[in-house]
Motif scaffolding. Sequence first.
Motif, PDB file in Angstrom:
ATOM      1  N   LEU A  43       0.844  -1.189   0.000  1.00  0.00           N
ATOM      2  CA  LEU A  43       0.000   0.000   0.000  1.00  0.00           C
ATOM      3  C   LEU A  43       0.882   1.241   0.000  1.00  0.00           C
ATOM      4  CD1 LEU A  43      -2.819   1.496   0.600  1.00  0.00           C
ATOM      5  CD2 LEU A  43      -2.049   1.438   2.974  1.00  0.00           C
ATOM      6  N   ALA A  44       0.496   2.239  -0.774  1.00  0.00           N
ATOM      7  CA  ALA A  44       1.201   3.526  -0.766  1.00  0.00           C
ATOM      8  C   ALA A  44       0.171   4.630  -0.962  1.00  0.00           C
ATOM      9  CB  ALA A  44       2.255   3.573  -1.863  1.00  0.00           C
ATOM     10  N   MET A  45       0.055   5.517   0.026  1.00  0.00           N
ATOM     11  CA  MET A  45      -0.866   6.646  -0.078  1.00  0.00           C
ATOM     12  C   MET A  45      -0.103   7.940   0.114  1.00  0.00           C
ATOM     13  SD  MET A  45      -4.268   5.372   1.976  1.00  0.00           S
ATOM     14  CE  MET A  45      -5.235   6.668   1.206  1.00  0.00           C
ATOM     15  N   GLN A  46      -0.408   8.917  -0.735  1.00  0.00           N
ATOM     16  CA  GLN A  46       0.120  10.264  -0.582  1.00  0.00           C
ATOM     17  C   GLN A  46      -1.070  11.203  -0.407  1.00  0.00           C
ATOM     18  OE1 GLN A  46       1.337   8.526  -3.666  1.00  0.00           O
ATOM     19  NE2 GLN A  46       2.731   7.557  -2.210  1.00  0.00           N
ATOM     20  N   LEU A  47      -1.133  11.882   0.729  1.00  0.00           N
ATOM     21  CA  LEU A  47      -2.274  12.713   1.072  1.00  0.00           C
ATOM     22  C   LEU A  47      -1.889  14.180   1.058  1.00  0.00           C
ATOM     23  CD1 LEU A  47      -3.476  10.610   4.146  1.00  0.00           C
ATOM     24  CD2 LEU A  47      -4.103  10.305   1.751  1.00  0.00           C
ATOM     25  N   LEU A  48      -2.734  15.008   0.456  1.00  0.00           N
ATOM     26  CA  LEU A  48      -2.535  16.459   0.464  1.00  0.00           C
ATOM     27  C   LEU A  48      -3.429  17.034   1.563  1.00  0.00           C
ATOM     28  CD1 LEU A  48      -2.534  17.159  -3.390  1.00  0.00           C
ATOM     29  CD2 LEU A  48      -0.579  16.825  -1.860  1.00  0.00           C
ATOM     30  N   LEU A  49      -2.832  17.306   2.706  1.00  0.00           N
ATOM     31  CA  LEU A  49      -3.618  17.652   3.892  1.00  0.00           C
ATOM     32  C   LEU A  49      -4.344  18.997   3.798  1.00  0.00           C
ATOM     33  CD1 LEU A  49      -1.252  16.301   6.687  1.00  0.00           C
ATOM     34  CD2 LEU A  49      -3.127  15.146   5.499  1.00  0.00           C
ATOM     35  N   PRO A  50      -3.847  20.007   3.043  1.00  0.00           N
ATOM     36  CA  PRO A  50      -4.633  21.244   2.933  1.00  0.00           C
ATOM     37  C   PRO A  50      -6.006  21.041   2.301  1.00  0.00           C
ATOM     38  CG  PRO A  50      -2.357  21.657   2.316  1.00  0.00           C
ATOM     39  CD  PRO A  50      -2.500  20.169   2.468  1.00  0.00           C
ATOM     40  N   CYS A  51      -6.211  19.913   1.614  1.00  0.00           N
ATOM     41  CA  CYS A  51      -7.524  19.626   1.019  1.00  0.00           C
ATOM     42  C   CYS A  51      -8.506  19.085   2.053  1.00  0.00           C
ATOM     43  CB  CYS A  51      -7.379  18.619  -0.120  1.00  0.00           C
ATOM     44  SG  CYS A  51      -6.433  19.224  -1.530  1.00  0.00           S
ATOM     45  N   TRP A  52      -8.020  18.744   3.258  1.00  0.00           N
ATOM     46  CA  TRP A  52      -8.901  18.209   4.296  1.00  0.00           C
ATOM     47  C   TRP A  52      -9.636  19.378   4.957  1.00  0.00           C
ATOM     48  CZ3 TRP A  52      -6.980  13.427   7.438  1.00  0.00           C
ATOM     49  CH2 TRP A  52      -6.491  12.450   6.551  1.00  0.00           C
ATOM     50  N   TYR A  53     -10.773  19.736   4.405  1.00  0.00           N
ATOM     51  CA  TYR A  53     -11.511  20.899   4.906  1.00  0.00           C
ATOM     52  C   TYR A  53     -12.290  20.578   6.182  1.00  0.00           C
ATOM     53  CZ  TYR A  53     -15.048  24.534   5.184  1.00  0.00           C
ATOM     54  OH  TYR A  53     -15.877  25.538   5.635  1.00  0.00           O
ATOM     55  N   TRP A  54     -12.957  19.414   6.202  1.00  0.00           N
ATOM     56  CA  TRP A  54     -13.771  19.051   7.366  1.00  0.00           C
ATOM     57  C   TRP A  54     -13.671  17.553   7.601  1.00  0.00           C
ATOM     58  CZ3 TRP A  54     -19.281  17.147   7.711  1.00  0.00           C
ATOM     59  CH2 TRP A  54     -19.770  17.216   9.029  1.00  0.00           C
ATOM     60  N   VAL A  55     -13.469  17.161   8.867  1.00  0.00           N
ATOM     61  CA  VAL A  55     -13.444  15.753   9.257  1.00  0.00           C
ATOM     62  C   VAL A  55     -14.494  15.544  10.336  1.00  0.00           C
ATOM     63  CG1 VAL A  55     -12.066  13.847  10.147  1.00  0.00           C
ATOM     64  CG2 VAL A  55     -10.975  15.608   8.746  1.00  0.00           C
ATOM     65  N   CYS A  56     -15.340  14.548  10.134  1.00  0.00           N
ATOM     66  CA  CYS A  56     -16.375  14.287  11.133  1.00  0.00           C
ATOM     67  C   CYS A  56     -16.258  12.858  11.656  1.00  0.00           C
ATOM     68  CB  CYS A  56     -17.774  14.542  10.569  1.00  0.00           C
ATOM     69  SG  CYS A  56     -18.304  13.418   9.274  1.00  0.00           S
ATOM     70  N   LEU A  57     -16.721  12.670  12.869  1.00  0.00           N
ATOM     71  CA  LEU A  57     -16.709  11.383  13.552  1.00  0.00           C
ATOM     72  C   LEU A  57     -18.150  10.925  13.737  1.00  0.00           C
ATOM     73  CD1 LEU A  57     -15.236   9.164  15.259  1.00  0.00           C
ATOM     74  CD2 LEU A  57     -15.486  10.700  17.224  1.00  0.00           C
ATOM     75  N   SER A  58     -18.422   9.676  13.368  1.00  0.00           N
ATOM     76  CA  SER A  58     -19.778   9.141  13.500  1.00  0.00           C
ATOM     77  C   SER A  58     -19.699   7.623  13.532  1.00  0.00           C
ATOM     78  CB  SER A  58     -20.662   9.607  12.328  1.00  0.00           C
ATOM     79  OG  SER A  58     -20.145   9.128  11.096  1.00  0.00           O
ATOM     80  N   ARG A  59     -20.841   6.986  13.482  1.00  0.00           N
ATOM     81  CA  ARG A  59     -20.922   5.536  13.332  1.00  0.00           C
ATOM     82  C   ARG A  59     -21.703   5.268  12.056  1.00  0.00           C
ATOM     83  NH1 ARG A  59     -19.424   2.320  17.446  1.00  0.00           N
ATOM     84  NH2 ARG A  59     -20.719   0.615  16.631  1.00  0.00           N
ATOM     85  N   GLU A  60     -21.091   4.540  11.128  1.00  0.00           N
ATOM     86  CA  GLU A  60     -21.704   4.278   9.835  1.00  0.00           C
ATOM     87  C   GLU A  60     -21.559   2.802   9.489  1.00  0.00           C
ATOM     88  OE1 GLU A  60     -23.231   6.791   8.491  1.00  0.00           O
ATOM     89  OE2 GLU A  60     -22.314   8.451   9.598  1.00  0.00           O
ATOM     90  N   ALA A  61     -22.460   2.319   8.659  1.00  0.00           N
ATOM     91  CA  ALA A  61     -22.361   0.940   8.159  1.00  0.00           C
ATOM     92  C   ALA A  61     -21.398   0.921   6.984  1.00  0.00           C
ATOM     93  CB  ALA A  61     -23.727   0.435   7.715  1.00  0.00           C
ATOM     94  N   PRO A  62     -20.319   0.150   7.055  1.00  0.00           N
ATOM     95  CA  PRO A  62     -19.349   0.127   5.950  1.00  0.00           C
ATOM     96  C   PRO A  62     -19.922  -0.458   4.669  1.00  0.00           C
ATOM     97  CG  PRO A  62     -18.807  -1.525   7.615  1.00  0.00           C
ATOM     98  CD  PRO A  62     -19.912  -0.707   8.170  1.00  0.00           C
ATOM     99  N   ALA A  63     -21.019  -1.203   4.758  1.00  0.00           N
ATOM    100  CA  ALA A  63     -21.689  -1.774   3.589  1.00  0.00           C
ATOM    101  C   ALA A  63     -23.159  -1.930   3.927  1.00  0.00           C
ATOM    102  CB  ALA A  63     -21.071  -3.121   3.217  1.00  0.00           C
TER     103      ALA A  63
END
Length: 324
Positions: A101-121
């Motif tokens: 696995l290799a991920m490169q993230l551009l953090l200035p694009c992270w405008y809003w992060v929310c925490l919740s409980r969701e069904a993955p499928a």
Amino acid sequence: MRQANVVFEAFEEARLRAPHLECRALAELLGCSEGEIQASRLGRGVHSLTLTPCDLVMMLPQLGQVRMVTRTAHAALSSRLGDCRIDADQRHASIRDHQALAMQLLLPCWYWVCLSREAPAPGAEPAPCLQVFDRFGRVLHQLYGLTPEATGWKLLEYFAGLKTPGFTHCIDIANDCTDNHRPALLKTWRAMRDTGDFSRLLSRHRLRRIDANRAVAGHFSTPLPPQRFIMALAGACRRTQPTRASLIHGGGAHHHRVRFHHFHQGRQDTLQLESDHLTLSLDSSALQEVWQVVRPGPEGLTTSLEAFDASGEMMLALDLAEGS
């Protein structure tokens, strides 16, 4: 506030009447973004996180095993993360693990992060979930907790709040490469040595990925029928070597190299490739253009198939090199 209540009521109604309906589909029906739907639920199962993107990325090891999903409008790449190496600063983050696995993230694009409980499928039990949105309310990443008892999820609750995001609308402007500029573009293309060079090429010439592919047609790219990409997806299960799948959008890149075991077509033209650590899904009805592209890389020339939708957004890429 009145608009948020209307969106929330529509969300609740859809959840009761059509529990299989995905948030993305509901957003399209309502003419809003997924971010606006989640923001309408603030204080009702959803909380804003006050952590900086860099601090949040560095907390990932404390969340135990997670499934990280990177999304575009018509495709998704879902990787299972356990032990991984993370490097981050205020603008960039890199995530790697021993499963290629290799991920490169551009953090200035992270405008809003929310925490919740969701069904993955659909039909699955809700799990702790982090959702990352850009300023247009588009989902960049989703992280589902596979070990919800991990200490990190409890710790995140201390950074939960009710700050309301202010999303805006996105206007896409295409910038085709003219005949006068094509020689300079080809010269820059020939001089590329790594993926960073390609990002700088797009920025320097103010081109989208699809515009650059069109501009170098006959030199470094070849248009192919959309069916060719579907055949490549199906053929990935028969390859003796791992296939490198990539999902790239404005928030960064998600690459994962695996041997796929299963390919099937689901409901509503959804194609899916699966392995032990990676799931790839794509809406084949949105597939509009496919390009075979050759780029110089650190170890020589690389060839990939790149799929785009009608708006020119890249959906997915597959590396064609047998040894990749």
